[in-house]
Design an enzyme around this catalytic site. Structure first.
Site, PDB file in Angstrom:
ATOM      1  N   ASP A   1      -3.877 -15.539   7.542  1.00  0.00           N
ATOM      2  CA  ASP A   1      -2.624 -16.104   7.025  1.00  0.00           C
ATOM      3  C   ASP A   1      -1.903 -16.970   8.057  1.00  0.00           C
ATOM      4  O   ASP A   1      -0.870 -17.568   7.742  1.00  0.00           O
ATOM      5  CB  ASP A   1      -1.691 -14.970   6.568  1.00  0.00           C
ATOM      6  CG  ASP A   1      -2.246 -14.267   5.334  1.00  0.00           C
ATOM      7  OD1 ASP A   1      -3.001 -14.892   4.565  1.00  0.00           O
ATOM      8  OD2 ASP A   1      -1.931 -13.071   5.144  1.00  0.00           O
TER       9      ASP A   1
ATOM     10  N   ARG B   1       0.824  -1.214   0.000  1.00  0.00           N
ATOM     11  CA  ARG B   1       0.000   0.000   0.000  1.00  0.00           C
ATOM     12  C   ARG B   1       0.853   1.257   0.000  1.00  0.00           C
ATOM     13  O   ARG B   1       0.526   2.254  -0.647  1.00  0.00           O
ATOM     14  CB  ARG B   1      -0.950  -0.026   1.198  1.00  0.00           C
ATOM     15  CG  ARG B   1      -2.086  -1.072   1.006  1.00  0.00           C
ATOM     16  CD  ARG B   1      -2.694  -1.472   2.334  1.00  0.00           C
ATOM     17  NE  ARG B   1      -3.871  -2.318   2.218  1.00  0.00           N
ATOM     18  CZ  ARG B   1      -3.877  -3.647   2.065  1.00  0.00           C
ATOM     19  NH1 ARG B   1      -2.730  -4.298   1.970  1.00  0.00           N
ATOM     20  NH2 ARG B   1      -5.009  -4.327   1.998  1.00  0.00           N
TER      21      ARG B   1
END
Ligand code: S3P
Length: 442
Positions: A324, A30
């Site tokens: 994750d 990002r």
């Protein structure tokens, strides 16, 4: 394609030391994207220099931004302004990176040019319809392979339309793809999520100057609204150490007898910390010390001591905050006493590999008793070290490779992985870092 790189991990005792794991992958992608859009100079300190993020850096260059790594390791960007990206003159190869591919598909969907995306065999097998569907509603066109797979051309909308979109699955990537398309779209783009997912896009967009509101909804969830065509201004970003990477030394220290380690500067954003919460419920001695705020994200040092773990029930609502981390949690569960039930893992099937199947297969090969019931993974431990002694097929999945190398550090027989090259996507330096703590990975 590089040659395969098998690695073997054997049992050790007494991990010790103080380490810093590489920068957060989500924040790093990002930071490069927003720096490439902002006017003026941005700097990024602590960027993850793993393959996934380097692909994003290259893609931002191809889209017209100036992206440079300075001698001291800081990354410097001069952006193009919102709406100012240029048509790339070649296919963008995003490698293994789902986040890079999906977020960028959103970003270019509201630019009046065509961008073609591809990736490695893992990324080319992953579903992209979850992003092309909402982005089509905004006016973009898509030409891809059957099943909505890469390679795929995104034909950006000339006059993009703002939408209100409710996520059909909890996914920060899909949320972010729509918000990023909303950047170059006049009016208000709104994403509704019933379960909160990681909010790095929201936090960082605000930091760069976007107008973005987050409203809680009756019955849970939230509505995130972005005012289109903001002027983003360059800024300094400091990337925290990745909690998803910290998970590996943390679990290793819990499982390896007589261990005591500290992992410094780890991001502790509550929407990322489900694993640490679950491990604590299992009886883990994990202390957060020196908690502080670094450029808009909370961080702390994690002090971890070897602990006797017990099985727990992990509710499905926790999945987005530790999505994750299930492979490494399943490894921890195999050493715990009693049963750990991890519920609601449907999304694990569409990660870098089908992680639900990969974890079940790998643990079984290591002598662990388990079941998969629908979308639940149930691991039975007896408080003893499992046998280990298997060769694990990595299938281009970095987290499967690292999870089973951690397993080998405390199981009775060494665990081998057939190809550890994928680790470079998210955790360059994994093996030397673990070995510096006392692991024997070779
Ligand atoms: C990410 C979101 C998650 C996660 C991935 C990174 C992100 O994917 O698995 O590693 O940076 O937004 P989903 O949005 O598909 O759950």
């Amino acid at each position: 394609m590089s040659q395969s790189k098998p690695l073997s991990s054997s049992a050790v005792q007494g991990l010790s030391g103080r380490v810093r794991v590489p920068g957060d992958k989500s924040v790093s992608h990002r930071a490069l994207m927003f720096g490439a859009l902002a006017l003026g100079r941005s700097t990024v300190e602590g960027l993850l220099e793993g393959e996934d993020v380097l692909r994003t850096a290259e893609a931002m260059r191809r889209l017209g931004a100036e992206v440079t790594r300075l001698a001291d390791g800081t990354w410097e960007l001069y952006g193009r302004g919102v709406g100012g990206l240029a048509e790339p003159d070649d296919v963008l190869d995003m490698g293994n990176a789902g986040t890079g591919a999906r977020l960028l598909m959103g970003l270019v969907a509201s630019h009046p040019f065509t961008t073609v995306f591809t990736g490695d065999a893992s990324l080319r097998s992953r579903p992209m319809r979850r992003v092309s569907e909402p982005l089509s509603r905004m006016g973009a066109g898509f030409v891809g392979r059957s099943g909505g797979r890469l390679p795929m051309a995104v034909i950006g909308a000339v006059s993009p339309l703002p939408i209100t979109y409710e996520l059909p699955m909890p996914s920060a990537q899909v949320k972010s793809a729509v918000l990023l398309a909303g950047l170059n779209t006049p009016g208000i783009t709104t994403v509704i999520e019933r379960e909160a997912t990681r909010d790095h896009t929201e936090l960082m967009l605000r930091g760069f100057g976007a107008e973005l509101t987050v409203e809680p909804l009756d019955g849970g969830g939230r509505a995130i609204s972005l005012k289109g065509q903001p002027e983003l201004t360059g800024r300094a970003v400091k990337v925290p150490a990745d909690p998803s990477s910290a998970a590996f030394p943390v679990v290793a220290a819990l499982l390896v007898p007589q261990s005591h380690i500290t992992v410094t500067g780890v991001g502790t954003n509550p929407l990322r910390c489900g694993l640490f919460e679950t491990l604590r419920e299992m009886g883990a001695d994990i202390r957060l010390v020196n908690a502080r705020d670094e450029a808009g994200e909370p961080v702390a040092d994690l002090e971890v001591r070897c602990s006797a773990l017990k099985g727990v029930d992990v509710p499905p609502e926790r999945a987005p905050s530790m999505i994750d981390e299930y492979p490494i949690l399943a490894v921890a569960a195999a050493f715990a006493s009693g049963t750990t039930r991890m519920r609601g893992l449907a999304e694990l099937r569409v990660k870098e590999s089908d992680r639900l199947a990969a974890v079940a297969r790998g643990l079984e090969a290591c002598g662990v008793t388990l079941e998969v019931e629908g979308d639940d993974l149930i691991v039975h431990g007896n408080g003893q070290a499992p046998r280990g002694g298997a060769v694990i097929a990595v299938n281009l999945d970095h987290r499967i490779a690292m999870s089973f190398l951690v397993m080998g550090m405390a199981s009775r027989e060494p665990v081998r992985v057939d190809d550890a090259a994928a680790i470079e996507t998210s955790f360059p330096g994994f093996t030397p870092l673990m070995n510096s703590l006392g692991a024997r990975i070779e």
